[in-house]
Design a protein around this motif. Structure first.
Motif, PDB file in Angstrom:
ATOM      1  N   ASP A 191       0.810  -1.231   0.000  1.00  0.00           N
ATOM      2  CA  ASP A 191       0.000   0.000   0.000  1.00  0.00           C
ATOM      3  C   ASP A 191       0.841   1.278   0.000  1.00  0.00           C
ATOM      4  OD1 ASP A 191      -2.348  -1.411  -0.018  1.00  0.00           O
ATOM      5  OD2 ASP A 191      -2.598  -1.411   2.159  1.00  0.00           O
TER       6      ASP A 191
ATOM      7  N   ARG B 242      -4.975  -5.633  -4.978  1.00  0.00           N
ATOM      8  CA  ARG B 242      -4.979  -4.160  -5.072  1.00  0.00           C
ATOM      9  C   ARG B 242      -5.247  -3.714  -6.500  1.00  0.00           C
ATOM     10  NH1 ARG B 242      -1.868   0.706  -2.930  1.00  0.00           N
ATOM     11  NH2 ARG B 242      -3.825   1.544  -3.677  1.00  0.00           N
TER      12      ARG B 242
ATOM     13  N   MET C 193      -8.821  -3.981  -7.404  1.00  0.00           N
ATOM     14  CA  MET C 193      -9.696  -3.007  -6.745  1.00  0.00           C
ATOM     15  C   MET C 193      -9.577  -1.605  -7.329  1.00  0.00           C
ATOM     16  SD  MET C 193     -11.448  -4.674  -4.687  1.00  0.00           S
ATOM     17  CE  MET C 193     -12.320  -3.310  -3.962  1.00  0.00           C
ATOM     18  N   ALA C 194      -8.471  -1.359  -8.020  1.00  0.00           N
ATOM     19  CA  ALA C 194      -8.293  -0.014  -8.574  1.00  0.00           C
ATOM     20  C   ALA C 194      -9.414   0.272  -9.575  1.00  0.00           C
ATOM     21  CB  ALA C 194      -6.935   0.065  -9.261  1.00  0.00           C
TER      22      ALA C 194
ATOM     23  N   GLU D 143     -15.041   0.549  -8.353  1.00  0.00           N
ATOM     24  CA  GLU D 143     -16.351   0.967  -7.837  1.00  0.00           C
ATOM     25  C   GLU D 143     -17.349   0.994  -8.995  1.00  0.00           C
ATOM     26  OE1 GLU D 143     -16.492   4.854  -5.951  1.00  0.00           O
ATOM     27  OE2 GLU D 143     -17.715   4.005  -4.341  1.00  0.00           O
TER      28      GLU D 143
ATOM     29  N   ILE E 281     -12.375  -0.966   3.095  1.00  0.00           N
ATOM     30  CA  ILE E 281     -11.988  -1.127   1.677  1.00  0.00           C
ATOM     31  C   ILE E 281     -12.399   0.113   0.872  1.00  0.00           C
ATOM     32  CG2 ILE E 281     -12.725  -2.323  -0.448  1.00  0.00           C
ATOM     33  CD1 ILE E 281     -10.728  -4.054   0.706  1.00  0.00           C
TER      34      ILE E 281
ATOM     35  N   TYR F 205     -10.203   3.062   1.740  1.00  0.00           N
ATOM     36  CA  TYR F 205      -8.826   2.960   1.252  1.00  0.00           C
ATOM     37  C   TYR F 205      -8.764   2.955  -0.276  1.00  0.00           C
ATOM     38  CZ  TYR F 205      -3.985   1.953   0.676  1.00  0.00           C
ATOM     39  OH  TYR F 205      -2.678   2.072   0.300  1.00  0.00           O
ATOM     40  N   GLU F 206      -9.553   2.099  -0.898  1.00  0.00           N
ATOM     41  CA  GLU F 206      -9.438   1.913  -2.351  1.00  0.00           C
ATOM     42  C   GLU F 206     -10.162   2.978  -3.164  1.00  0.00           C
ATOM     43  OE1 GLU F 206      -7.403  -0.166  -3.450  1.00  0.00           O
ATOM     44  OE2 GLU F 206      -7.251  -1.866  -2.086  1.00  0.00           O
ATOM     45  N   PHE F 207     -11.365   3.382  -2.709  1.00  0.00           N
ATOM     46  CA  PHE F 207     -12.166   4.316  -3.521  1.00  0.00           C
ATOM     47  C   PHE F 207     -12.000   5.763  -3.053  1.00  0.00           C
ATOM     48  CE2 PHE F 207     -15.308   0.531  -3.973  1.00  0.00           C
ATOM     49  CZ  PHE F 207     -14.430  -0.102  -4.811  1.00  0.00           C
TER      50      PHE F 207
ATOM     51  N   GLU G  99      -9.525   6.768  -1.319  1.00  0.00           N
ATOM     52  CA  GLU G  99      -8.073   6.991  -1.380  1.00  0.00           C
ATOM     53  C   GLU G  99      -7.517   7.692  -0.148  1.00  0.00           C
ATOM     54  OE1 GLU G  99      -7.327   8.814  -5.165  1.00  0.00           O
ATOM     55  OE2 GLU G  99      -7.865   6.998  -6.261  1.00  0.00           O
TER      56      GLU G  99
ATOM     57  N   LEU H 197      -8.323  -4.260   6.963  1.00  0.00           N
ATOM     58  CA  LEU H 197      -8.051  -4.188   5.524  1.00  0.00           C
ATOM     59  C   LEU H 197      -7.512  -5.534   5.012  1.00  0.00           C
ATOM     60  CD1 LEU H 197      -8.162  -2.149   3.200  1.00  0.00           C
ATOM     61  CD2 LEU H 197      -5.849  -1.422   3.792  1.00  0.00           C
TER      62      LEU H 197
ATOM     63  N   ARG I 138      -9.443  -7.915   2.347  1.00  0.00           N
ATOM     64  CA  ARG I 138      -8.839  -8.314   1.071  1.00  0.00           C
ATOM     65  C   ARG I 138      -8.807  -9.833   0.933  1.00  0.00           C
ATOM     66  NH1 ARG I 138      -4.146  -3.762   1.350  1.00  0.00           N
ATOM     67  NH2 ARG I 138      -5.063  -2.309  -0.140  1.00  0.00           N
TER      68      ARG I 138
END
Lengths: 171, 202
Positions: A15, A47, A50-51, A54, B152, B155-157, B159, B180, B184
């Motif tokens: 991360d 990771r 997930m990028a 959404e 999640i 952190y991911e969306f 940021e 987290l 995952r």
């Protein structure tokens, strides 16, 4: 450091939250530990998945209706805020200030009228005089001296508290 | 006041400036531009259509009331997204107070055996469009607990960094890292199951 802590450190490395010497040490450890290396790879893949993952969605109500709800809520909140901040209305102001002041003025007027009408009650007071009133439980004595412009009022109020207390308790 | 046409063609900073001085039409234009985005973020966290709509509306009302506090450090949609995220977290806290959350607490503290967590290996999926993959990830996210999904999303969306997530969720950085990791691990497992079921991987 237990295994779980190391796993969390690997995740922090993926991360970009682990930097400096800690990151360097872990990177060199990954070279010699196949298990940790595999974990690093798997976390990197997750990771990557997930990028930008959404799912785009559309508001399940029309834009106009959504806006109407928002604008109504804004108006309602602004009305409430104004109501809270507004100074007292005319009626409130009258109730809060004018009526008590009018009451006091009336009282003063009545008292002053009483003073001026005292001679009419045919109580003629000399320059030095005493008045005495005695009723059950209350004695009042006034003494007025014209020379010193001084009045003394003596109040004697006695009550049998013990007796009252007993009565109350008996009730 | 600008003409009707000016609103639809105006740049976002100009609309924000107009809205800041009380121009409701400029604010309406901002709502029109970002309403879906704000709704998506609320839905990602809450997983409930009605709640997500209500929280989105509340976020817009709060944004209008706090426009003076927006100085452009982040972009306007990012600022809005923070507002709706905070409202969602408040709602989750309210819900948590209203029910026992013991099952999720157990999941996180089941001891050293469970603490040794294996993350499923997912190979790059051939023949699956980005949209299709997103749908599968979305379905997997829906199966996570509120706590794990929220971490999640943040952190991911959204940021955010670990530290910021910890502040928002009122917890320690260690707990954020642990949640987290678990989220995952679970996501990878759910995704692998789905992809296997659909015959996309062996």
């Amino acid at each position: 450091m237990n295994e779980n802590e190391i796993q969390l450190k690997v995740q922090a490395l993926v991360d970009g939250e682990l930097t400096g010497r800690e990151a360097e040490e872990l990177l060199s450890r990954l070279e010699s530990d196949a298990g940790l290396k595999a974990l690093h790879t798997r976390l990197t893949v997750v990771r990557g998945l997930m990028a930008d993952a959404e799912l785009p969605r559309t508001l399940p109500e029309s834009g106009d209706f959504h806006w109407s709800q928002i604008s109504k809520a804004i108006e309602r909140e602004e009305r409430q805020a104004k109501h809270m901040a507004r100074p007292a209305s005319g009626a409130n102001w009258l109730r809060r200030w004018v009526l008590p002041l009018a009451g006091i003025a009336c009282l003063v007027l009545v008292l002053s009228l009483q003073q001026t009408t005292m001679p009419d009650l045919e109580i003629l007071l000399g320059s030095d005089h005493e008045l005495e009133l005695s009723i059950e439980d209350l004695d009042v004595m006034t003494f007025n001296t014209g020379d010193d412009n001084m009045s003394v009022v003596w109040l004697d109020y006695s009550i049998d508290l013990q007796q009252d207390g007993i009565d109350l308790w008996l009730d | 006041m600008p003409e009707e046409l000016a609103y639809s063609s105006a740049e976002e900073p100009q609309l924000v400036q107009w809205a800041k001085v009380g121009d409701m039409q400029a604010f309406e234009e901002l709502v029109a531009r970002y309403r879906d985005r704000i709704y998506v973020r609320a839905y990602s966290i809450m997983r409930n259509e009605t709640l997500a709509v209500d929280l989105s509306q509340n976020a817009w009302v709060k944004a209008w009331q706090r426009l003076e506090q927006f100085h452009g450090e982040a972009s306007f949609p990012t600022w809005l997204s923070r507002i709706v995220t905070n409202l969602c977290l408040d709602e989750l806290r309210r819900q948590k107070r209203a029910r026992m959350d013991s099952i999720e607490a157990m999941e996180e503290t089941t001891g050293p055996v469970e603490n040794r967590m294996e993350v499923e290996a997912i190979d790059p999926v051939e023949g699956l469009s980005r949209g299709e993959l997103r749908e599968r990830i979305d379905a997997a996210l829906a199966k996570l607990s509120d706590k794990h999904r929220t971490v999640i999303v943040l952190y991911e969306f959204e940021e955010l960094e670990y530290r910021e997530i910890a502040e928002k969720m009122g917890t320690s950085i260690g707990t954020v890292m642990s949640r987290l990791f678990y989220a995952r691990k679970r996501l990878a497992s759910l995704l692998k199951e789905t992809l296997k079921r659909d015959g996309l991987i062996e």
